[in-house]
Design a protein around this motif. Structure first.
Motif, PDB file in Angstrom:
ATOM      1  N   SER A  12      93.873  71.206  41.009  1.00  0.00           N
ATOM      2  CA  SER A  12      93.744  72.420  41.798  1.00  0.00           C
ATOM      3  C   SER A  12      92.277  72.641  42.098  1.00  0.00           C
ATOM      4  O   SER A  12      91.437  72.515  41.201  1.00  0.00           O
ATOM      5  CB  SER A  12      94.298  73.613  41.013  1.00  0.00           C
ATOM      6  OG  SER A  12      94.099  74.814  41.734  1.00  0.00           O
ATOM      7  N   PRO A  13      91.922  72.974  43.336  1.00  0.00           N
ATOM      8  CA  PRO A  13      90.516  73.194  43.665  1.00  0.00           C
ATOM      9  C   PRO A  13      89.975  74.512  43.100  1.00  0.00           C
ATOM     10  O   PRO A  13      88.778  74.763  43.164  1.00  0.00           O
ATOM     11  CB  PRO A  13      90.510  73.206  45.198  1.00  0.00           C
ATOM     12  CG  PRO A  13      91.885  73.656  45.559  1.00  0.00           C
ATOM     13  CD  PRO A  13      92.786  73.103  44.496  1.00  0.00           C
ATOM     14  N   GLU A  14      90.850  75.332  42.571  1.00  0.00           N
ATOM     15  CA  GLU A  14      90.450  76.614  41.996  1.00  0.00           C
ATOM     16  C   GLU A  14      91.373  76.937  40.835  1.00  0.00           C
ATOM     17  O   GLU A  14      92.084  76.063  40.360  1.00  0.00           O
ATOM     18  CB  GLU A  14      90.460  77.698  43.077  1.00  0.00           C
ATOM     19  CG  GLU A  14      91.766  77.770  43.857  1.00  0.00           C
ATOM     20  CD  GLU A  14      91.667  78.660  45.082  1.00  0.00           C
ATOM     21  OE1 GLU A  14      90.879  79.617  45.079  1.00  0.00           O
ATOM     22  OE2 GLU A  14      92.391  78.405  46.036  1.00  0.00           O
ATOM     23  N   ASP A  15      91.383  78.165  40.377  1.00  0.00           N
ATOM     24  CA  ASP A  15      92.224  78.548  39.248  1.00  0.00           C
ATOM     25  C   ASP A  15      93.669  78.089  39.481  1.00  0.00           C
ATOM     26  O   ASP A  15      94.191  78.194  40.595  1.00  0.00           O
ATOM     27  CB  ASP A  15      92.172  80.077  39.069  1.00  0.00           C
ATOM     28  CG  ASP A  15      92.819  80.537  37.791  1.00  0.00           C
ATOM     29  OD1 ASP A  15      92.123  80.556  36.760  1.00  0.00           O
ATOM     30  OD2 ASP A  15      94.014  80.868  37.822  1.00  0.00           O
ATOM     31  N   ALA A  25     100.163  84.559  49.703  1.00  0.00           N
ATOM     32  CA  ALA A  25     100.648  85.757  50.388  1.00  0.00           C
ATOM     33  C   ALA A  25      99.757  86.964  50.070  1.00  0.00           C
ATOM     34  O   ALA A  25      99.477  87.787  50.944  1.00  0.00           O
ATOM     35  CB  ALA A  25     102.100  86.031  49.985  1.00  0.00           C
ATOM     36  N   PHE A  26      99.314  87.059  48.816  1.00  0.00           N
ATOM     37  CA  PHE A  26      98.427  88.157  48.419  1.00  0.00           C
ATOM     38  C   PHE A  26      97.142  88.117  49.245  1.00  0.00           C
ATOM     39  O   PHE A  26      96.659  89.159  49.706  1.00  0.00           O
ATOM     40  CB  PHE A  26      98.122  88.058  46.918  1.00  0.00           C
ATOM     41  CG  PHE A  26      97.383  89.239  46.371  1.00  0.00           C
ATOM     42  CD1 PHE A  26      98.067  90.359  45.929  1.00  0.00           C
ATOM     43  CD2 PHE A  26      95.995  89.228  46.291  1.00  0.00           C
ATOM     44  CE1 PHE A  26      97.383  91.464  45.427  1.00  0.00           C
ATOM     45  CE2 PHE A  26      95.308  90.318  45.788  1.00  0.00           C
ATOM     46  CZ  PHE A  26      95.998  91.444  45.353  1.00  0.00           C
ATOM     47  N   GLN A  27      96.601  86.923  49.469  1.00  0.00           N
ATOM     48  CA  GLN A  27      95.395  86.777  50.287  1.00  0.00           C
ATOM     49  C   GLN A  27      95.646  87.201  51.732  1.00  0.00           C
ATOM     50  O   GLN A  27      94.755  87.763  52.369  1.00  0.00           O
ATOM     51  CB  GLN A  27      94.886  85.339  50.246  1.00  0.00           C
ATOM     52  CG  GLN A  27      94.235  84.988  48.928  1.00  0.00           C
ATOM     53  CD  GLN A  27      93.836  83.532  48.846  1.00  0.00           C
ATOM     54  OE1 GLN A  27      94.645  82.642  49.093  1.00  0.00           O
ATOM     55  NE2 GLN A  27      92.580  83.292  48.491  1.00  0.00           N
ATOM     56  N   LYS A  28      96.843  86.946  52.246  1.00  0.00           N
ATOM     57  CA  LYS A  28      97.178  87.383  53.601  1.00  0.00           C
ATOM     58  C   LYS A  28      97.259  88.903  53.677  1.00  0.00           C
ATOM     59  O   LYS A  28      96.845  89.502  54.658  1.00  0.00           O
ATOM     60  CB  LYS A  28      98.526  86.791  54.048  1.00  0.00           C
ATOM     61  CG  LYS A  28      98.458  85.373  54.509  1.00  0.00           C
ATOM     62  CD  LYS A  28      99.815  84.844  54.910  1.00  0.00           C
ATOM     63  CE  LYS A  28     100.282  85.398  56.237  1.00  0.00           C
ATOM     64  NZ  LYS A  28     101.520  84.741  56.709  1.00  0.00           N
ATOM     65  N   ILE A  37      89.022  90.336  43.591  1.00  0.00           N
ATOM     66  CA  ILE A  37      89.969  90.459  42.481  1.00  0.00           C
ATOM     67  C   ILE A  37      90.087  89.135  41.744  1.00  0.00           C
ATOM     68  O   ILE A  37      90.025  89.078  40.514  1.00  0.00           O
ATOM     69  CB  ILE A  37      91.347  90.943  42.994  1.00  0.00           C
ATOM     70  CG1 ILE A  37      91.227  92.379  43.504  1.00  0.00           C
ATOM     71  CG2 ILE A  37      92.408  90.832  41.910  1.00  0.00           C
ATOM     72  CD1 ILE A  37      92.405  92.866  44.297  1.00  0.00           C
ATOM     73  N   PHE A  38      90.224  88.041  42.487  1.00  0.00           N
ATOM     74  CA  PHE A  38      90.332  86.720  41.872  1.00  0.00           C
ATOM     75  C   PHE A  38      89.069  86.370  41.085  1.00  0.00           C
ATOM     76  O   PHE A  38      89.143  85.764  40.017  1.00  0.00           O
ATOM     77  CB  PHE A  38      90.590  85.636  42.917  1.00  0.00           C
ATOM     78  CG  PHE A  38      91.895  85.791  43.660  1.00  0.00           C
ATOM     79  CD1 PHE A  38      92.937  86.576  43.181  1.00  0.00           C
ATOM     80  CD2 PHE A  38      92.083  85.136  44.865  1.00  0.00           C
ATOM     81  CE1 PHE A  38      94.127  86.700  43.874  1.00  0.00           C
ATOM     82  CE2 PHE A  38      93.274  85.248  45.568  1.00  0.00           C
ATOM     83  CZ  PHE A  38      94.298  86.038  45.063  1.00  0.00           C
TER      84      PHE A  38
END
Length: 183
Positions: A12-15, A25-28, A37-38
């Motif tokens: 994964s490139p991140e968490d 979807a949360f990012q959208k 938040i992340f």
């Protein structure tokens, strides 16, 4: 013939939690605030927060998508499988699946397991949070995301959030006989 896949995240490139389409979807829904938040949750060090593995179950016949990410806190004292369920509502081109987020629920909580039969009753009968509905109320259309698969063979699948194509998630197919993944 039943077409399904059970895969475990290996890169994964991140968490690791970001491999779940819920976070796409949360990012959208909250594009201005999601990164902030992340950033807060991502810097929580182990053993305070430990994440993984992440498992995805995709059943094309049943049009079902399930993402499970193990999250442990306090050195493993509190552990659960953060489970996001989605419906596959269509195909996008030859390499994409349109997913509609339905719900999110912490499952198999070790905190509830410590309560014995009462905890088991709560774990099995607590309704999931209707995260898809909540996202839709915030921003209509935000509960739908596209998972693009840029490579897939018998062993490896490379998928991406269509809104962030530069960030690949690499999944390995789990061995046969490990089908005790309850949907």
């Amino acid at each position: 013939i039943k077409i399904y896949s059970i895969r475990e995240l290996v890169y994964s490139p991140e968490d690791i939690t970001r491999s779940s389409p819920f976070f796409w979807a949360f990012q959208k829904a909250f594009p201005e605030n999601s990164d902030q938040i992340f950033a807060i949750t991502d810097v929580i060090p182990a053993p305070v927060k430990d994440v993984g593995p992440a498992i995805q179950y995709i059943d094309l016949d049943a049009k079902t998508f399930v993402s499970r990410v193990k999250v442990a806190t306090l050195g493993g004292l509190a552990t659960s499988l953060m489970t996001t369920r989605a419906t596959i509502i269509g195909e996008e081109g030859f390499d994409g699946l349109r997913l509609k987020i339905l719900s999110t629920k912490p499952e198999d909580s070790t905190v509830l397991q410590r309560l014995g039969p009462f905890g088991k009753l709560i774990n099995e009968n607590s309704p999931p949070f209707p995260s898809g509905e909540a996202l839709e109320r915030a921003v209509p259309g935000s509960s739908e995301v596209i998972m693009k698969t840029t490579f897939c063979d018998e062993s490896i699948r490379i998928s991406r959030n269509a809104d962030q194509p530069e960030e690949p998630f690499v999944w390995k197919r789990l061995a046969f006989g490990s089908d005790n993944f309850e949907v």
